[in-house]
Design a protein around this motif. Sequence first.
Motif, PDB file in Angstrom:
ATOM      1  N   ASN A 156       0.794  -1.222   0.000  1.00 59.53           N
ATOM      2  CA  ASN A 156       0.000   0.000   0.000  1.00 59.53           C
ATOM      3  C   ASN A 156       0.829   1.275   0.000  1.00 59.53           C
ATOM      4  N   LEU A 157       1.933   1.216  -0.694  1.00 57.86           N
ATOM      5  CA  LEU A 157       2.725   2.435  -0.840  1.00 57.86           C
ATOM      6  C   LEU A 157       2.126   3.266  -1.963  1.00 57.86           C
ATOM      7  N   LEU A 158       2.334   4.540  -1.895  1.00 62.03           N
ATOM      8  CA  LEU A 158       1.815   5.421  -2.931  1.00 62.03           C
ATOM      9  C   LEU A 158       2.824   5.469  -4.066  1.00 62.03           C
ATOM     10  N   GLY A 159       2.398   4.971  -5.216  1.00 61.40           N
ATOM     11  CA  GLY A 159       3.307   4.760  -6.326  1.00 61.40           C
ATOM     12  C   GLY A 159       3.937   6.031  -6.867  1.00 61.40           C
ATOM     13  N   ASP A 160       3.308   7.108  -6.549  1.00 57.03           N
ATOM     14  CA  ASP A 160       3.731   8.381  -7.066  1.00 57.03           C
ATOM     15  C   ASP A 160       4.875   9.009  -6.289  1.00 57.03           C
ATOM     16  N   LEU A 161       5.080   8.527  -5.093  1.00 55.07           N
ATOM     17  CA  LEU A 161       6.045   9.141  -4.193  1.00 55.07           C
ATOM     18  C   LEU A 161       7.256   8.240  -4.012  1.00 55.07           C
ATOM     19  N   THR A 162       8.378   8.836  -3.640  1.00 50.07           N
ATOM     20  CA  THR A 162       9.559   8.038  -3.345  1.00 50.07           C
ATOM     21  C   THR A 162       9.330   7.255  -2.045  1.00 50.07           C
ATOM     22  N   ALA A 163      10.231   6.293  -1.843  1.00 50.67           N
ATOM     23  CA  ALA A 163      10.143   5.493  -0.623  1.00 50.67           C
ATOM     24  C   ALA A 163      10.203   6.393   0.606  1.00 50.67           C
ATOM     25  N   ALA A 183       9.484   9.525   0.894  1.00 54.00           N
ATOM     26  CA  ALA A 183       8.279  10.348   1.022  1.00 54.00           C
ATOM     27  C   ALA A 183       7.124   9.524   1.574  1.00 54.00           C
ATOM     28  N   ASN A 184       7.033   8.275   1.143  1.00 60.88           N
ATOM     29  CA  ASN A 184       6.000   7.401   1.680  1.00 60.88           C
ATOM     30  C   ASN A 184       6.129   7.259   3.201  1.00 60.88           C
ATOM     31  N   VAL A 185       7.362   7.076   3.631  1.00 57.24           N
ATOM     32  CA  VAL A 185       7.587   6.924   5.066  1.00 57.24           C
ATOM     33  C   VAL A 185       7.251   8.216   5.800  1.00 57.24           C
ATOM     34  N   GLU A 186       7.513   9.328   5.132  1.00 55.43           N
ATOM     35  CA  GLU A 186       7.317  10.634   5.757  1.00 55.43           C
ATOM     36  C   GLU A 186       5.862  11.065   5.886  1.00 55.43           C
ATOM     37  N   ILE A 187       4.999  10.454   5.094  1.00 49.65           N
ATOM     38  CA  ILE A 187       3.633  10.966   5.004  1.00 49.65           C
ATOM     39  C   ILE A 187       2.964  11.238   6.354  1.00 49.65           C
ATOM     40  N   PRO A 188       3.036  10.280   7.269  1.00 50.89           N
ATOM     41  CA  PRO A 188       2.388  10.571   8.554  1.00 50.89           C
ATOM     42  C   PRO A 188       2.960  11.834   9.203  1.00 50.89           C
ATOM     43  N   ALA A 189       4.225  12.072   8.945  1.00 53.92           N
ATOM     44  CA  ALA A 189       4.862  13.248   9.524  1.00 53.92           C
ATOM     45  C   ALA A 189       4.415  14.530   8.825  1.00 53.92           C
ATOM     46  N   VAL A 190       4.112  14.412   7.558  1.00 56.67           N
ATOM     47  CA  VAL A 190       3.578  15.567   6.833  1.00 56.67           C
ATOM     48  C   VAL A 190       2.277  15.984   7.512  1.00 56.67           C
ATOM     49  N   TYR A 191       1.472  14.990   7.740  1.00 60.64           N
ATOM     50  CA  TYR A 191       0.204  15.240   8.422  1.00 60.64           C
ATOM     51  C   TYR A 191       0.399  15.853   9.788  1.00 60.64           C
ATOM     52  N   GLN A 244       8.090  -3.869   1.246  1.00 55.34           N
ATOM     53  CA  GLN A 244       7.519  -4.206   2.538  1.00 55.34           C
ATOM     54  C   GLN A 244       8.325  -3.555   3.668  1.00 55.34           C
ATOM     55  N   ARG A 245       9.638  -3.456   3.485  1.00 54.37           N
ATOM     56  CA  ARG A 245      10.438  -2.782   4.500  1.00 54.37           C
ATOM     57  C   ARG A 245      10.061  -1.309   4.592  1.00 54.37           C
ATOM     58  N   VAL A 246       9.837  -0.713   3.433  1.00 56.83           N
ATOM     59  CA  VAL A 246       9.430   0.696   3.426  1.00 56.83           C
ATOM     60  C   VAL A 246       8.095   0.841   4.164  1.00 56.83           C
ATOM     61  N   SER A 247       7.192  -0.094   3.909  1.00 53.60           N
ATOM     62  CA  SER A 247       5.891   0.022   4.583  1.00 53.60           C
ATOM     63  C   SER A 247       6.025  -0.211   6.087  1.00 53.60           C
ATOM     64  N   ILE A 248       6.984  -1.017   6.478  1.00 53.17           N
ATOM     65  CA  ILE A 248       7.224  -1.193   7.918  1.00 53.17           C
ATOM     66  C   ILE A 248       7.769   0.111   8.510  1.00 53.17           C
ATOM     67  N   ALA A 249       8.661   0.736   7.773  1.00 50.89           N
ATOM     68  CA  ALA A 249       9.189   2.019   8.242  1.00 50.89           C
ATOM     69  C   ALA A 249       8.054   3.026   8.422  1.00 50.89           C
ATOM     70  N   ARG A 250       7.145   3.017   7.480  1.00 48.98           N
ATOM     71  CA  ARG A 250       6.005   3.932   7.567  1.00 48.98           C
ATOM     72  C   ARG A 250       5.130   3.598   8.781  1.00 48.98           C
TER      73      ARG A 250
END
Length: 487
Positions: free
Chosen positions: A97-104, A106-114, A152-158
């Motif tokens: 469930n990573l956002l294909g448009d964003l880098t790895a 950035a995906n991890v950062e998203i919650p922090a953006v919020y 999957q590692r990226v999603s774990i980081a997120r």
Amino acid sequence: MTDPIIDLQNIRREFAAGDTSVVALDDLSLSIQPGEMVAIIGSSGSGKSTLLNILGCLDRPTSGTYRVAGKNVSELDADALAALRREHFGFIFQRYNLLGDLTAAANVEIPAVYAGLNARERRTRANALLERLGVGTRGGHRPNQLSGGQQQRVSIARALINGAEVILADEPTGALDRRSGEEVLKILKELHREGRTIIIVTHDADVAARAERIIELRDGRIVSDRHTGTAGASEPVARTAWDSGAGWTGALGRLREASRMALVAMAAHRLRAFLTMLGIIIGIAAVSSVVALGNASQRKVLSDISSLGTNTIEVFPGKDFGDARAGKIKTLVLDDARALDRQGFIAGVTPTVSTSTTVRYRGNESNVLVNGVGENYFLVKGAKLAKGRLFDADAVRNIERQAVIDDNTRKTFFADDQTSGIGRVIWLGKVPCRIVGVIAQQQGGFGSNQNLSVYLPYTTVQAQFTGDRALRSILLRISDEIWRRTR
Ligand code: ADP
Ligand code: MG
């Protein structure tokens, strides 16, 4: 024994299925201590995902009591629930469930953006997590440039970036080859050793064998609950070094979005995958994303949350985010909007179609965007009426030529007119339409504010302008009442 972090008493979850109902969980009671590593196993359909969704407050039971760290979830209002989720849970799914448009990164950062964390701090945290998970050099890659294991590692980081104390993983290795799956398990094991509570849903006995406790479900009931010989965790600790920081949690506390994650009380099978992802994206993502609507490969969801308002989602046809052909794809139809409208968590749905033409009134002429919308559009967009009225469902049904104009159109044509244009007839191309209302300029809208916009019933735009039944998009507003509503 400490107090359980998770405590389910007599949980039942029924899903309506036509005239009957499916009992996905049947009188299930279960306690999990902080720091446990638990596998939930069972054949397909046994209720594993339903249980996990309830544990993560993505869904709620039909009856029974669920306590997280002693708090009864059903008694919490949306904000308290948000706080609970934020403080306790991180999710890992089979399909990253990573956002294909964003880098790895950035995906991890998203919650922090919020969370409103500044860019530098976000980056530092994301990089530290990626580093730790062995994908430190991949931060700049997009998901499709990464292997499944790396994604999957990226999603774990997120999942970890807001300090998840309880990790809920639904078939986390299900889409991975043996070796990558093995590595993901090692990571989970390591997170367990740090004191996190890990709950893994799996149908793979080898995966389950890594846990110290294995709970087996059959037909929504626990048929066995056994402890294995696997060594336990060290002392439970709620947080690890990299995610300490009170400001971080405090910032998240201001978020109402997390409560909206609770929206996933889904009914329609067809939309299930979409809704699951929607839940994730609403909950932790902010910027923009595309997810698939079930198996219907032609349908994608674009959720441009930052520009549309955090609880508004726009569904476009097309194969991918920013699909250039999206405008030409005719797969999105009214039935899709109706299907969405039936979802309990949606406050309002509106189809949209659009075209541009000229608008003429007396001697003046200008370009205008003609928006064909449903009567709920204004509610969904949070648009405020400045003058007159909006058109209603009857106007939509009867294909009436009623126009609501925006403030730019009013200023351009009716600046000196006492009526603000209400009751006047404007020509949109060759079509005369009567103005019934003016909406106020919206704050934070996207695009140039110089453009003129006029809103007509979408039926009128289809009949008079576009000549077909395809929709440009479906716009929907998520209800934040879901946790107060009884189903
Ligand atoms: P598992 O994850 O073990 O495969 P699930 O928890 O997904 O099982 O499903 C358990 C049962 O509940 C199945 O019969 C499934 O069809 C049903 N079910 C799950 N979610 C829904 C839903 N949203 N609507 C209707 N039935 C559902
Ligand atoms: Mg499942």
